[in-house]
Design a protein around this motif. Structure first.
Motif, PDB file in Angstrom:
ATOM      1  N   GLN A   1       0.858  -1.288  -0.030  1.00  0.00           N
ATOM      2  CA  GLN A   1       0.034   0.060   0.092  1.00  0.00           C
ATOM      3  C   GLN A   1       1.126   1.360  -0.100  1.00  0.00           C
ATOM      4  N   ARG A   2       1.880   1.141   0.690  1.00  0.00           N
ATOM      5  CA  ARG A   2       2.934   2.323   0.805  1.00  0.00           C
ATOM      6  C   ARG A   2       3.425   2.490  -0.572  1.00  0.00           C
ATOM      7  N   LYS A   3       3.995   1.584  -1.268  1.00  0.00           N
ATOM      8  CA  LYS A   3       4.914   1.791  -2.494  1.00  0.00           C
ATOM      9  C   LYS A   3       3.565   2.186  -3.675  1.00  0.00           C
ATOM     10  N   THR A   4       2.329   1.790  -3.392  1.00  0.00           N
ATOM     11  CA  THR A   4       1.111   2.301  -4.486  1.00  0.00           C
ATOM     12  C   THR A   4       1.089   3.906  -4.052  1.00  0.00           C
ATOM     13  N   LEU A   5       0.935   4.225  -2.817  1.00  0.00           N
ATOM     14  CA  LEU A   5       1.062   5.774  -2.766  1.00  0.00           C
ATOM     15  C   LEU A   5       2.307   6.361  -3.031  1.00  0.00           C
ATOM     16  N   ILE A   6       3.291   5.899  -2.926  1.00  0.00           N
ATOM     17  CA  ILE A   6       4.604   6.727  -3.317  1.00  0.00           C
ATOM     18  C   ILE A   6       4.571   6.799  -4.647  1.00  0.00           C
ATOM     19  N   LEU A   7       4.060   5.804  -5.429  1.00  0.00           N
ATOM     20  CA  LEU A   7       4.103   6.004  -7.044  1.00  0.00           C
ATOM     21  C   LEU A   7       2.812   6.932  -7.310  1.00  0.00           C
ATOM     22  N   ASP A   8       1.883   7.140  -6.503  1.00  0.00           N
ATOM     23  CA  ASP A   8       0.876   8.102  -6.709  1.00  0.00           C
ATOM     24  C   ASP A   8       1.470   9.472  -6.539  1.00  0.00           C
ATOM     25  N   ILE A   9       2.159   9.855  -5.570  1.00  0.00           N
ATOM     26  CA  ILE A   9       2.858  11.085  -5.179  1.00  0.00           C
ATOM     27  C   ILE A   9       3.855  11.327  -6.237  1.00  0.00           C
ATOM     28  N   LEU A  10       4.547  10.148  -6.890  1.00  0.00           N
ATOM     29  CA  LEU A  10       5.621  10.473  -8.100  1.00  0.00           C
ATOM     30  C   LEU A  10       5.123  11.103  -9.187  1.00  0.00           C
ATOM     31  N   ARG A  11       3.956  10.448  -9.455  1.00  0.00           N
ATOM     32  CA  ARG A  11       3.187  10.692 -10.607  1.00  0.00           C
ATOM     33  C   ARG A  11       2.446  12.203 -10.527  1.00  0.00           C
ATOM     34  N   ARG A  12       1.988  12.485  -9.291  1.00  0.00           N
ATOM     35  CA  ARG A  12       1.329  13.948  -9.031  1.00  0.00           C
ATOM     36  C   ARG A  12       2.404  15.043  -9.098  1.00  0.00           C
TER      37      ARG A  12
ATOM     38  N   ARG B   1      16.346   6.663  -7.427  1.00  0.00           N
ATOM     39  CA  ARG B   1      16.731   7.201  -6.097  1.00  0.00           C
ATOM     40  C   ARG B   1      17.747   8.291  -6.260  1.00  0.00           C
ATOM     41  N   VAL B   2      17.449   9.326  -5.436  1.00  0.00           N
ATOM     42  CA  VAL B   2      18.285  10.490  -5.293  1.00  0.00           C
ATOM     43  C   VAL B   2      18.436  10.950  -3.795  1.00  0.00           C
ATOM     44  N   HIS B   3      19.222  11.641  -3.417  1.00  0.00           N
ATOM     45  CA  HIS B   3      19.711  12.163  -2.247  1.00  0.00           C
ATOM     46  C   HIS B   3      18.354  12.777  -1.639  1.00  0.00           C
ATOM     47  N   GLY B   4      17.697  12.226  -0.360  1.00  0.00           N
ATOM     48  CA  GLY B   4      16.512  12.759   0.056  1.00  0.00           C
ATOM     49  C   GLY B   4      15.257  12.383  -0.520  1.00  0.00           C
ATOM     50  N   GLY B   5      15.495  11.646  -1.310  1.00  0.00           N
ATOM     51  CA  GLY B   5      13.997  11.010  -2.090  1.00  0.00           C
ATOM     52  C   GLY B   5      14.140  10.003  -3.409  1.00  0.00           C
ATOM     53  N   ALA B   6      13.158  10.587  -4.339  1.00  0.00           N
ATOM     54  CA  ALA B   6      13.291   9.744  -5.510  1.00  0.00           C
ATOM     55  C   ALA B   6      12.915  10.641  -6.662  1.00  0.00           C
ATOM     56  N   LEU B   7      13.090  10.378  -7.845  1.00  0.00           N
ATOM     57  CA  LEU B   7      12.472  10.993  -9.200  1.00  0.00           C
ATOM     58  C   LEU B   7      11.963   9.718 -10.009  1.00  0.00           C
ATOM     59  N   PRO B   8      11.192  10.378 -10.904  1.00  0.00           N
ATOM     60  CA  PRO B   8      10.527   9.407 -11.971  1.00  0.00           C
ATOM     61  C   PRO B   8      11.807   9.036 -12.843  1.00  0.00           C
ATOM     62  N   ILE B   9      11.795   7.692 -13.507  1.00  0.00           N
ATOM     63  CA  ILE B   9      12.873   7.167 -14.280  1.00  0.00           C
ATOM     64  C   ILE B   9      12.132   7.020 -15.631  1.00  0.00           C
ATOM     65  N   ALA B  10      12.781   7.327 -16.633  1.00  0.00           N
ATOM     66  CA  ALA B  10      12.504   6.891 -18.075  1.00  0.00           C
ATOM     67  C   ALA B  10      13.272   5.883 -18.369  1.00  0.00           C
ATOM     68  N   PRO B  11      12.662   4.832 -19.273  1.00  0.00           N
ATOM     69  CA  PRO B  11      13.286   3.580 -19.662  1.00  0.00           C
ATOM     70  C   PRO B  11      14.399   3.983 -20.695  1.00  0.00           C
ATOM     71  N   ASP B  12      15.284   3.239 -20.963  1.00  0.00           N
ATOM     72  CA  ASP B  12      16.078   3.378 -22.118  1.00  0.00           C
ATOM     73  C   ASP B  12      15.477   2.972 -23.250  1.00  0.00           C
ATOM     74  N   LEU B  13      15.640   3.968 -24.411  1.00  0.00           N
ATOM     75  CA  LEU B  13      14.903   3.621 -25.785  1.00  0.00           C
ATOM     76  C   LEU B  13      15.904   2.796 -26.667  1.00  0.00           C
ATOM     77  N   PRO B  14      15.187   1.978 -27.431  1.00  0.00           N
ATOM     78  CA  PRO B  14      16.269   1.123 -28.509  1.00  0.00           C
ATOM     79  C   PRO B  14      16.559   2.293 -29.487  1.00  0.00           C
TER      80      PRO B  14
ATOM     81  N   LEU C   1       7.192  10.737 -16.823  1.00  0.00           N
ATOM     82  CA  LEU C   1       8.439   9.971 -17.052  1.00  0.00           C
ATOM     83  C   LEU C   1       9.412  11.295 -16.929  1.00  0.00           C
ATOM     84  N   VAL C   2      10.692  11.191 -16.549  1.00  0.00           N
ATOM     85  CA  VAL C   2      11.718  12.152 -16.605  1.00  0.00           C
ATOM     86  C   VAL C   2      13.126  11.712 -17.158  1.00  0.00           C
ATOM     87  N   SER C   3      13.526  12.080 -18.232  1.00  0.00           N
ATOM     88  CA  SER C   3      14.571  11.638 -18.957  1.00  0.00           C
ATOM     89  C   SER C   3      16.088  12.487 -18.352  1.00  0.00           C
TER      90      SER C   3
END
Length: 251
Positions: free
Chosen positions: A5-16, A51-64, A212-214
């Motif tokens: 549940q925590r992880k789902t809420l964390i992802l919601d915060i990240l998207r928002r 993961r970054v210092h103090g928290g986290a950022l979205p991650i964009a997958p590598d493109l082919p 996402l964030v590149s």
């Protein structure tokens, strides 16, 4: 609260919000900061965030690479390209970014009116070989092979001599907080320069690029005139962009 549940809420915060601040989340959840940091480490290992210092950022997958991307969501890209091509008017100069989605614009351009296409992509220019009414300006420079576009000082100088009416921009990631981004510093600088020279910039976005964030920022959301998105994109995903007064066209 369960870990899942925590992880789902964390992802919601990240998207928002476009970021997660561990201390703030710990306070909101009434948990220790160590617990949240452990969650973030596990989620980073699962490829869900960066993961970054103090928290986290979205991650964009590598493109082919460029060749491999041609067949990804080709039907959706064709719809986006057709919608963008409808915006082209007689006598305009239109700058086309590189990329497989932008190539679909070329395939749908009107053939009964005259206009000019400028591009720093040799593959886009080649697509226009048999177009009956399009004048083509190809800006050269150092070839960035991943996206098949010219970069560097020579490309910058050529683009500086132009004043396009429309720029159709391609990016690898879009986020309402962090804006539009891509994976290469030099390519991002060229995209940003084209937008600064253009009267209007419109971004074509397939579904996998949202929230996402590149690594390299191109523009803020408020710097563009509009988005062209798949018609099936959920309204709640588009709402943060609409709130920034960006026009949204569905295809």
């Amino acid at each position: 609260m369960l870990t899942s549940q925590r992880k789902t809420l964390i992802l919601d915060i990240l998207r928002r919000d476009g970021q997660v601040i561990a201390k703030r989340v710990a306070e909101d959840f009434e948990l220790s900061e160590d617990t949240i940091r452990r969650d973030l480490r596990e989620m980073a290992a699962e490829g869900l965030l960066k993961r970054v210092h103090g928290g986290a950022l979205p991650i964009a997958p590598d493109l082919p690479d460029f060749t491999a991307r041609r067949d990804v969501a080709s039907g959706v890209k064709a719809r986006l390209g057709a919608r963008a091509a409808e915006m082209v008017k007689a006598g305009q100069m239109v700058f086309l970014d590189g990329g497989t989605t932008t190539a679909e614009i070329v395939r749908h351009l009107p053939r009964d009116i005259a206009f000019t296409i400028a591009t720093h992509s040799p593959t886009i220019a080649a697509e226009l070989e048999h177009h009956p009414t399009a004048e083509v300006i190809l800006c050269g420079g150092r070839l960035y092979k991943h996206s098949m576009v010219a970069t560097g000082a020579v490309a910058m100088a050529a683009i500086s001599a132009l004043r396009p009416d429309l720029f159709f921009l391609g990016v690898t990631a879009a986020h309402p907080v962090h804006g539009f981004s891509t994976g290469d510093f030099e390519e991002a600088a060229i995209k940003r320069h084209i937008a600064q020279r253009s009267a209007e910039t419109h971004v074509l976005l397939t579904a996998e690029k949202f929230d996402l964030v590149s690594p390299c920022t191109v523009l803020a959301v408020s710097d563009v005139a509009g988005l062209i998105v798949p018609a099936e994109t959920p309204a709640e995903r588009l709402q943060p962009y609409a709130e920034l007064n960006v026009a949204i066209a569905a295809a």
